[in-house]
Design a protein around this motif. Structure first.
Motif, PDB file in Angstrom:
ATOM      1  N   VAL A   9      14.092  65.519  49.165  1.00  0.00           N
ATOM      2  CA  VAL A   9      12.798  65.235  50.241  1.00  0.00           C
ATOM      3  C   VAL A   9      13.507  64.079  51.183  1.00  0.00           C
ATOM      4  N   GLN A  38       6.154  67.400  56.431  1.00  0.00           N
ATOM      5  CA  GLN A  38       4.996  66.896  55.820  1.00  0.00           C
ATOM      6  C   GLN A  38       4.228  65.978  56.774  1.00  0.00           C
ATOM      7  N   LEU A  91      14.498  62.589  46.285  1.00  0.00           N
ATOM      8  CA  LEU A  91      13.814  61.181  47.725  1.00  0.00           C
ATOM      9  C   LEU A  91      14.334  60.535  47.949  1.00  0.00           C
ATOM     10  N   VAL A 136       7.888  67.367  43.364  1.00  0.00           N
ATOM     11  CA  VAL A 136       7.193  67.869  44.167  1.00  0.00           C
ATOM     12  C   VAL A 136       6.558  69.322  43.230  1.00  0.00           C
ATOM     13  N   GLY A 185       9.372  64.356  54.975  1.00  0.00           N
ATOM     14  CA  GLY A 185       7.403  63.539  54.727  1.00  0.00           C
ATOM     15  C   GLY A 185       7.803  62.276  56.510  1.00  0.00           C
ATOM     16  N   THR A 191      13.891  66.140  41.550  1.00  0.00           N
ATOM     17  CA  THR A 191      13.123  66.091  42.902  1.00  0.00           C
ATOM     18  C   THR A 191      14.386  64.712  43.445  1.00  0.00           C
ATOM     19  N   VAL A 221      11.662  69.070  51.790  1.00  0.00           N
ATOM     20  CA  VAL A 221      10.721  68.894  52.682  1.00  0.00           C
ATOM     21  C   VAL A 221      11.198  67.096  53.415  1.00  0.00           C
ATOM     22  N   ILE A 281       2.476  66.418  49.689  1.00  0.00           N
ATOM     23  CA  ILE A 281       3.443  67.677  49.710  1.00  0.00           C
ATOM     24  C   ILE A 281       2.805  68.548  48.285  1.00  0.00           C
ATOM     25  N   ILE A 303       5.287  62.656  47.317  1.00  0.00           N
ATOM     26  CA  ILE A 303       5.831  63.786  46.056  1.00  0.00           C
ATOM     27  C   ILE A 303       3.771  64.296  45.989  1.00  0.00           C
ATOM     28  N   ASN A 327      12.234  61.067  52.640  1.00  0.00           N
ATOM     29  CA  ASN A 327      11.811  60.139  53.332  1.00  0.00           C
ATOM     30  C   ASN A 327      11.506  59.989  54.848  1.00  0.00           C
ATOM     31  N   SER A 352       7.003  56.457  47.292  1.00  0.00           N
ATOM     32  CA  SER A 352       8.062  57.638  46.817  1.00  0.00           C
ATOM     33  C   SER A 352       6.408  58.905  46.038  1.00  0.00           C
TER      34      SER A 352
END
Length: 531
Positions: free
Chosen positions: A92, A167, A211, A204, A135, A209, A133, A185, A182, A94, A178
């Motif tokens: 992920v 996302q 991140l 996730v 975000g 994950t 993903v 998501i 998550i 961010n 964080s």
């Protein structure tokens, strides 16, 4: 030089002190598409999982979103959890960046999205992840990132080797936390879950994950191309490489600056056109700490160096104040904004932070030593008790302002105030109202008022808007008037309609309509109790 700015451009001017790395090619194009990205940076060498972890360790890479956790440790923790549990991990990025004073990740995702994706894809390949993903909270970053995924042929399709998607979350301070990212998501609200969760173990979909924020992945992509030795040739030995800073506040031109770590803070401020002798500098943004003039003059930009002088690198936001403004008056709208950004899920947030903002106003409007003591008790009480770190960071902001601006504090507590105006130089969004990109967490320009001649203590209002109208020991609302954030406006209207005694009113906020004003002795915007 202008007196300051009340909002930042979504993608501000970008400058580099020294040779640009993350911002290389920005002089060639407003946005580097995949072809332009490869011309500027060249192909990305493949790296095994262990080599990638060794690379991150060799360059001492830490998360650039504020927490500063070592990236190599995080990478290995995710890999170990995935092997132990026999599941595919998730990566992920961010890119939320929901603080009004931060723009570095927004700049990267808008202008160099492929550099961020390079780092994320290196990590995904090393971990064997099948899901990526990104975000975001701004439409511009969503469009740029989706376009970059399309340029690479990546999509969220069943059967794809790597499913990648963006996302889009609401633009609020807690959205970038964080666990909140998550949770969103996974289809839940973009709020912290209220319990401490290690994403490396359960993130996730319950999978381990990895991140980290956009700049962290971009730094990883730069290091993969340069190698450890060349990467470490810039910056200080314990924190090599460059850093991205967002400079705003009392500056002639707000900008994002890429500079080697260890650059003098005063040089970075000079490039943005800050006052030569600021009365204080906020480091680390609105979850950061203020430096007094002496500390700011001698400070250099690195995580450890700023911590040594009482500052904080955080997410890289730096905001100086000129000497012709009331510094505590400048801090008050930010304290209110931080209170309005509460997720409303725990007492320290939805009760403590509004109380801290009211307490700061009491100090500024003639409350004297008792008001100051009450404010310090409030900030002490919220620390370490929240569902996330929002209360802690907000308390740090207020407490460090009291320390850095001790002379101004004494003038307000012991005298008739400092006599200087509030120039609203700390960005809170477009027009100074706090509305950034449709942010629903900012002030609406309305206040909720209690008419004590009618209030009968039914407490229905507190059930509907507990974050606005906390109940005091006597069973009545403990405030007389409170600004209403956009996100709470509908609930505030419902509370007015539901009040059996017709004791609530929604009115225009006179402070909003009149513009910035210096707090002065005797003017009390918020009344306590029923007297």
């Amino acid at each position: 030089m202008s007196a300051g700015v009340t909002s930042l451009p979504e993608v501000p001017e970008v400058r580099a002190a020294g040779v640009p790395r993350l911002t290389a090619g920005f002089d060639l194009a407003e946005r580097l598409d995949l072809a332009g990205h490869l011309v500027v940076h060249g192909p990305l060498p493949p790296l095994s999982g262990e080599r990638l972890a060794a690379l991150a360790e060799g360059i001492a890479l830490r998360g650039r979103g504020g927490a500063g956790f070592p990236f190599a440790r995080k990478l290995r923790a995710v890999a170990d959890a995935a092997v132990r549990r026999g599941v595919r991990p998730v990566v992920v990025v961010n890119g939320s960046e929901d603080e009004p004073a931060c723009r570095k990740d927004t700049v990267l995702l808008n202008r160099a999205p492929h550099l961020v994706l390079d780092g994320a894809l290196l990590a995904a390949e090393a971990l064997g992840a099948r899901t990526l993903v990104v975000g975001v909270t701004r439409d511009s970053t969503r469009r740029s990132t989706e376009r970059a995924l399309d340029e690479r042929g990546l999509a969220d399709r069943r059967g794809a080797g790597l499913r990648a998607r963006v996302q889009r979350n609401p633009h609020r301070m807690v959205t970038g936390e964080s666990s909140a990212l998550i949770r969103s998501i996974d289809g839940g609200p973009a709020k912290p879950p209220g319990r401490r969760v290690r994403a490396a173990e359960t993130g996730v979909g319950g999978a381990p994950t990895l991140l980290s924020n956009a700049e962290t992945f971009a730094q990883l992509a730069v290091a993969a191309r340069t190698g450890v030795d060349r990467y470490r040739s810039t910056g200080v030995p314990d924190e090599p490489g460059t850093v991205l800073l967002t400079l705003s506040g009392a500056v002639a031109r707000p900008l994002v600056l890429e500079a080697p770590s260890g650059v003098p803070l005063r040089y970075a401020l000079q490039l943005a056109g800050a006052p030569a002798d600021p009365q204080g500098v906020l480091t680390g943004g609105y979850h950061g700490r203020w430096l007094d003039p002496a500390a700011a003059h001698g400070a250099v930009v690195s995580r450890a160096a700023l911590e040594r002088v009482g500052g904080r690198l955080g997410a890289g936001a730096v905001l100086p104040l000129a000497r012709d403004t009331c510094p505590l008056g400048e801090a008050l709208p930010v304290a209110r904004w931080l209170a309005g950004e509460s997720a409303g899920q725990c007492g320290p947030c939805h009760r403590g932070l509004p109380a801290a903002a009211r307490g700061l106003e009491e100090v500024l409007t003639g409350g004297g030593p008792p008001a100051l003591e009450a404010l310090r008790q409030i900030t002490d009480a919220v620390r370490g008790r929240g569902a996330c770190r929002h209360p802690d960071g907000s308390a740090d902001f207020v407490e460090s302002a009291l320390v850095a601006f001790a002379d101004d504090l004494a003038a307000h507590v012991l005298g008739g105030g400092c006599g200087r105006p509030v120039r609203a130089v700390l960005p809170l969004g477009t027009g100074g109202t706090g509305a950034v990109d449709g942010d629903a967490g900012e002030v609406s320009g309305r206040v909720l008022t209690v008419d004590w001649t009618l209030c009968e203590g039914h407490r229905l209002c507190a059930d509907i808007v507990p974050e606005l109208l906390p109940i005091g020991p006597d069973g009545y609302p403990s405030v007389a008037e409170v600004p209403v954030p956009h996100r709470a406006l509908a609930d505030a209207e419902r509370a007015v309609r539901r009040c059996p005694a017709l004791a609530l009113r929604l009115e225009a906020d006179p402070r909003h309509a009149a513009g910035p004003e210096a707090p002065g002795r005797g003017r009390r915007a918020l009344r306590r109790g029923r007297g």
